[in-house]
Design a protein around this motif. Structure first.
Motif, PDB file in Angstrom:
ATOM      1  N   ILE A 217     -27.085 -23.124  12.583  1.00  0.00           N
ATOM      2  CA  ILE A 217     -26.016 -23.153  11.226  1.00  0.00           C
ATOM      3  C   ILE A 217     -24.661 -22.489  12.826  1.00  0.00           C
ATOM      4  O   ILE A 217     -25.068 -21.204  13.443  1.00  0.00           O
ATOM      5  CB  ILE A 217     -25.883 -21.566  10.157  1.00  0.00           C
ATOM      6  CG1 ILE A 217     -26.657 -22.077   8.959  1.00  0.00           C
ATOM      7  CG2 ILE A 217     -24.202 -20.960   9.502  1.00  0.00           C
ATOM      8  CD1 ILE A 217     -26.438 -20.856   8.447  1.00  0.00           C
ATOM      9  N   LYS A 218     -23.888 -23.304  12.390  1.00  0.00           N
ATOM     10  CA  LYS A 218     -23.588 -23.106  14.553  1.00  0.00           C
ATOM     11  C   LYS A 218     -22.132 -23.048  14.090  1.00  0.00           C
ATOM     12  O   LYS A 218     -21.328 -24.156  13.303  1.00  0.00           O
ATOM     13  CB  LYS A 218     -23.398 -23.733  15.359  1.00  0.00           C
ATOM     14  CG  LYS A 218     -24.988 -23.758  15.960  1.00  0.00           C
ATOM     15  CD  LYS A 218     -25.458 -24.410  16.689  1.00  0.00           C
ATOM     16  CE  LYS A 218     -26.829 -24.445  17.361  1.00  0.00           C
ATOM     17  NZ  LYS A 218     -26.984 -25.522  18.171  1.00  0.00           N
ATOM     18  N   GLN A 219     -20.691 -22.380  14.423  1.00  0.00           N
ATOM     19  CA  GLN A 219     -19.193 -22.698  14.434  1.00  0.00           C
ATOM     20  C   GLN A 219     -18.606 -23.221  15.285  1.00  0.00           C
ATOM     21  O   GLN A 219     -18.772 -22.524  16.643  1.00  0.00           O
ATOM     22  CB  GLN A 219     -18.735 -21.330  13.928  1.00  0.00           C
ATOM     23  CG  GLN A 219     -17.688 -20.729  13.935  1.00  0.00           C
ATOM     24  CD  GLN A 219     -16.956 -21.365  12.684  1.00  0.00           C
ATOM     25  OE1 GLN A 219     -17.239 -21.979  11.323  1.00  0.00           O
ATOM     26  NE2 GLN A 219     -16.113 -22.678  12.673  1.00  0.00           N
ATOM     27  N   PHE A 220     -18.261 -24.495  15.574  1.00  0.00           N
ATOM     28  CA  PHE A 220     -17.245 -24.648  16.784  1.00  0.00           C
ATOM     29  C   PHE A 220     -15.859 -24.443  16.060  1.00  0.00           C
ATOM     30  O   PHE A 220     -15.442 -25.256  15.111  1.00  0.00           O
ATOM     31  CB  PHE A 220     -17.821 -26.168  16.928  1.00  0.00           C
ATOM     32  CG  PHE A 220     -19.014 -26.149  17.388  1.00  0.00           C
ATOM     33  CD1 PHE A 220     -19.232 -26.670  18.572  1.00  0.00           C
ATOM     34  CD2 PHE A 220     -20.055 -26.661  16.365  1.00  0.00           C
ATOM     35  CE1 PHE A 220     -20.848 -26.764  19.291  1.00  0.00           C
ATOM     36  CE2 PHE A 220     -21.109 -26.589  16.604  1.00  0.00           C
ATOM     37  CZ  PHE A 220     -21.195 -26.335  17.959  1.00  0.00           C
ATOM     38  N   ILE A 234     -21.712 -26.207  11.471  1.00  0.00           N
ATOM     39  CA  ILE A 234     -22.255 -27.259  11.071  1.00  0.00           C
ATOM     40  C   ILE A 234     -23.767 -26.614  10.651  1.00  0.00           C
ATOM     41  O   ILE A 234     -23.727 -25.964  11.627  1.00  0.00           O
ATOM     42  CB  ILE A 234     -22.578 -27.375  12.194  1.00  0.00           C
ATOM     43  CG1 ILE A 234     -21.159 -28.378  12.795  1.00  0.00           C
ATOM     44  CG2 ILE A 234     -23.882 -28.743  12.323  1.00  0.00           C
ATOM     45  CD1 ILE A 234     -20.601 -29.791  12.024  1.00  0.00           C
ATOM     46  N   PHE A 235     -24.232 -26.906   9.679  1.00  0.00           N
ATOM     47  CA  PHE A 235     -25.277 -26.860   9.320  1.00  0.00           C
ATOM     48  C   PHE A 235     -26.386 -28.589   9.955  1.00  0.00           C
ATOM     49  O   PHE A 235     -26.350 -29.452   9.934  1.00  0.00           O
ATOM     50  CB  PHE A 235     -25.624 -26.805   7.753  1.00  0.00           C
ATOM     51  CG  PHE A 235     -25.250 -25.653   7.285  1.00  0.00           C
ATOM     52  CD1 PHE A 235     -24.590 -24.703   7.829  1.00  0.00           C
ATOM     53  CD2 PHE A 235     -25.545 -25.611   5.939  1.00  0.00           C
ATOM     54  CE1 PHE A 235     -23.903 -23.900   7.184  1.00  0.00           C
ATOM     55  CE2 PHE A 235     -25.218 -24.442   4.963  1.00  0.00           C
ATOM     56  CZ  PHE A 235     -24.325 -24.001   6.048  1.00  0.00           C
ATOM     57  N   TYR A 264     -15.675 -34.547  20.135  1.00  0.00           N
ATOM     58  CA  TYR A 264     -16.716 -33.112  20.421  1.00  0.00           C
ATOM     59  C   TYR A 264     -17.788 -33.314  19.784  1.00  0.00           C
ATOM     60  O   TYR A 264     -18.883 -33.839  20.357  1.00  0.00           O
ATOM     61  CB  TYR A 264     -16.200 -32.258  21.246  1.00  0.00           C
ATOM     62  CG  TYR A 264     -16.767 -31.541  21.525  1.00  0.00           C
ATOM     63  CD1 TYR A 264     -17.331 -31.440  23.201  1.00  0.00           C
ATOM     64  CD2 TYR A 264     -17.742 -29.874  20.938  1.00  0.00           C
ATOM     65  CE1 TYR A 264     -18.169 -30.258  23.889  1.00  0.00           C
ATOM     66  CE2 TYR A 264     -17.892 -28.794  21.798  1.00  0.00           C
ATOM     67  CZ  TYR A 264     -18.677 -29.169  22.745  1.00  0.00           C
ATOM     68  OH  TYR A 264     -19.634 -28.660  23.904  1.00  0.00           O
ATOM     69  N   LEU A 265     -17.679 -32.955  18.813  1.00  0.00           N
ATOM     70  CA  LEU A 265     -19.400 -32.463  17.993  1.00  0.00           C
ATOM     71  C   LEU A 265     -19.876 -34.220  17.570  1.00  0.00           C
ATOM     72  O   LEU A 265     -21.229 -34.724  17.540  1.00  0.00           O
ATOM     73  CB  LEU A 265     -18.269 -33.100  16.595  1.00  0.00           C
ATOM     74  CG  LEU A 265     -18.229 -30.698  16.527  1.00  0.00           C
ATOM     75  CD1 LEU A 265     -17.576 -31.266  15.061  1.00  0.00           C
ATOM     76  CD2 LEU A 265     -19.185 -30.047  16.674  1.00  0.00           C
ATOM     77  N   ILE A 266     -19.280 -35.025  17.539  1.00  0.00           N
ATOM     78  CA  ILE A 266     -19.766 -36.317  17.506  1.00  0.00           C
ATOM     79  C   ILE A 266     -20.040 -37.050  19.281  1.00  0.00           C
ATOM     80  O   ILE A 266     -21.854 -37.608  18.223  1.00  0.00           O
ATOM     81  CB  ILE A 266     -18.794 -37.766  15.870  1.00  0.00           C
ATOM     82  CG1 ILE A 266     -18.837 -37.584  15.402  1.00  0.00           C
ATOM     83  CG2 ILE A 266     -19.709 -38.815  16.148  1.00  0.00           C
ATOM     84  CD1 ILE A 266     -17.377 -37.851  14.746  1.00  0.00           C
ATOM     85  N   VAL A 269     -22.080 -32.643  21.493  1.00  0.00           N
ATOM     86  CA  VAL A 269     -23.225 -31.977  21.148  1.00  0.00           C
ATOM     87  C   VAL A 269     -23.778 -32.789  20.176  1.00  0.00           C
ATOM     88  O   VAL A 269     -25.065 -32.278  20.393  1.00  0.00           O
ATOM     89  CB  VAL A 269     -22.052 -31.151  20.294  1.00  0.00           C
ATOM     90  CG1 VAL A 269     -23.376 -29.991  19.384  1.00  0.00           C
ATOM     91  CG2 VAL A 269     -21.176 -30.475  20.787  1.00  0.00           C
ATOM     92  N   TYR A 270     -23.545 -33.917  18.964  1.00  0.00           N
ATOM     93  CA  TYR A 270     -24.844 -34.781  18.474  1.00  0.00           C
ATOM     94  C   TYR A 270     -24.802 -35.549  18.944  1.00  0.00           C
ATOM     95  O   TYR A 270     -25.680 -36.619  17.449  1.00  0.00           O
ATOM     96  CB  TYR A 270     -24.447 -33.496  17.092  1.00  0.00           C
ATOM     97  CG  TYR A 270     -24.723 -32.883  16.453  1.00  0.00           C
ATOM     98  CD1 TYR A 270     -25.492 -32.157  16.689  1.00  0.00           C
ATOM     99  CD2 TYR A 270     -22.921 -31.755  15.994  1.00  0.00           C
ATOM    100  CE1 TYR A 270     -25.493 -30.408  16.267  1.00  0.00           C
ATOM    101  CE2 TYR A 270     -23.130 -30.329  16.223  1.00  0.00           C
ATOM    102  CZ  TYR A 270     -24.118 -29.511  16.236  1.00  0.00           C
ATOM    103  OH  TYR A 270     -24.350 -28.514  15.718  1.00  0.00           O
ATOM    104  N   ALA A 271     -24.529 -36.267  19.900  1.00  0.00           N
ATOM    105  CA  ALA A 271     -25.379 -37.339  20.101  1.00  0.00           C
ATOM    106  C   ALA A 271     -26.179 -38.108  20.422  1.00  0.00           C
ATOM    107  O   ALA A 271     -26.224 -39.166  19.340  1.00  0.00           O
ATOM    108  CB  ALA A 271     -24.430 -37.922  21.730  1.00  0.00           C
ATOM    109  N   GLU A 272     -27.152 -37.435  19.772  1.00  0.00           N
ATOM    110  CA  GLU A 272     -28.699 -37.465  19.700  1.00  0.00           C
ATOM    111  C   GLU A 272     -29.059 -37.593  18.128  1.00  0.00           C
ATOM    112  O   GLU A 272     -30.579 -37.496  18.240  1.00  0.00           O
ATOM    113  CB  GLU A 272     -29.377 -36.696  21.101  1.00  0.00           C
ATOM    114  CG  GLU A 272     -28.834 -37.047  22.398  1.00  0.00           C
ATOM    115  CD  GLU A 272     -29.375 -37.891  22.597  1.00  0.00           C
ATOM    116  OE1 GLU A 272     -30.386 -38.909  22.246  1.00  0.00           O
ATOM    117  OE2 GLU A 272     -27.894 -39.091  23.016  1.00  0.00           O
TER     118      GLU A 272
END
Length: 325
Positions: A217-220, A234-235, A264-266, A269-272
């Protein structure tokens, strides 16, 4: 001789339950007991554990309400959680036992909100076939907006323009896990004003869950001139980054805050991650779709998958008898 048995979950089984969830082929951290029990005062837990020859092969996270059982109303999705190496006949016999067990307890129906397939680590649709054999009623179908990061689509012009506005205003996106700032100044006021509701998780609850699941669990948050203007909670699961909450202040369109945040997220951070899940845009119990919200999500290249909600009459357990020929 194969021996199938069933147990109602008790706290003494916590370590066994959690260990199974961590290895299950279709479970996520939402089924860990610490997550399920953050709101235990709201539900009568009636989770079930399925055994074959003394070995745990399946779980059903659930709560009971009178003569009805639900695949836990406090969770986004649910159903039968299965071991990685389970075979079809074991799922069949286990589910038959489960429904018979419930019928004998005078529980008339089992409601299940399916786990979307993007969350499966291995193919896990055995139970979905059994719903067909059991004449399960499709109660509701919702649409989820999902990006397959292995085949990304180009952002729409409006999303790209939003990102340019954010760059012009020098917005800053950080993973600072400041839940309090976004809950109190943006998320709660927005939900109250627009929908007259509160977040599913109170600030106290989300902080509790963050403490127990720090890697999931993260907060951006997005800042403009030192002030928070937007945020996304984000979960994270092994294959999916899911937006649990997305919210921006009144200047979000002028600043492009949500556009730059999700870029930024897509793309960084979470490109993989295999999938980026924006969640549902449904309203009116699934019968309508918020067009503006759907349009915005599709602007990032998200496309539609579905999540089904079923009701199964437990008395139909005998329909599973002749499936294997």
């Amino acid at each position: 001789m194969e021996n199938y048995s069933i147990e109602i979950y008790q706290p003494k089984f916590k370590s066994i339950w959690d260990a199974f969830v961590s290895q299950s082929k279709n479970a996520t951290f939402l089924f860990q007991r610490d997550f399920m029990e953050y709101h235990q005062h709201r539900f009568e837990d009636f989770s079930l554990m399925l055994f074959k020859n003394g070995i745990l092969v399946g779980l059903l996270p659930a709560n009971r309400a009178g003569d009805k059982l639900y695949s836990h109303q406090g969770l986004t999705y649910g159903g039968l959680l299965l071991s990685a190496d389970i075979k079809f006949d074991t799922v069949l016999r286990s589910f038959e036992l489960l429904l018979k067990f419930l019928s004998e307890l005078h529980i008339q129906s089992l409601s299940i909100k399916d786990i979307p397939t993007i969350y499966h680590r291995l193919p896990s649709e055995e139970a979905r076939y059994l719903y067909y054999i059991l004449n399960a009623q499709l109660e509701k179908r919702e649409v989820l907006s999902v990006i397959d990061t292995s085949q990304k689509l180009k952002f729409s012009r409006s999303r790209r323009e939003g990102i340019k506005r954010a760059q012009k205003h020098h917005l800053r996106v950080v993973n600072d896990d400041d839940f309090k700032a976004v809950w109190n100044s943006i998320l709660k006021p927005n939900l109250d004003t627009k929908h007259n509701v509160t977040p599913v998780h109170s600030l106290k609850e989300i902080l509790y869950l963050k403490d127990r699941f720090p890697d999931n669990i993260k907060q951006f948050n997005v800042y403009h001139e030192g002030q928070i203007v937007a945020g996304a909670t984000i979960f994270e699961t092994p294959r999916v980054a899911h937006c649990q909450y997305i919210s921006g202040n009144a200047d979000k369109n002028t600043l492009g805050s949500l556009d730059v945040l999700h870029d930024y997220l897509i793309n960084e951070v979470y490109a993989e991650k295999r999938y980026f899940d924006f969640g549902s845009s449904n309203e009116n119990d699934g019968k309508n779709i918020n067009y503006g919200l759907q349009f915005w999500k599709e602007g990032f290249g998200a496309r539609t998958i579905t999540q089904d909600f079923y009701i199964i009459e437990t008395k139909n357990h005998n329909k599973l008898n002749g499936v294997l020929s």
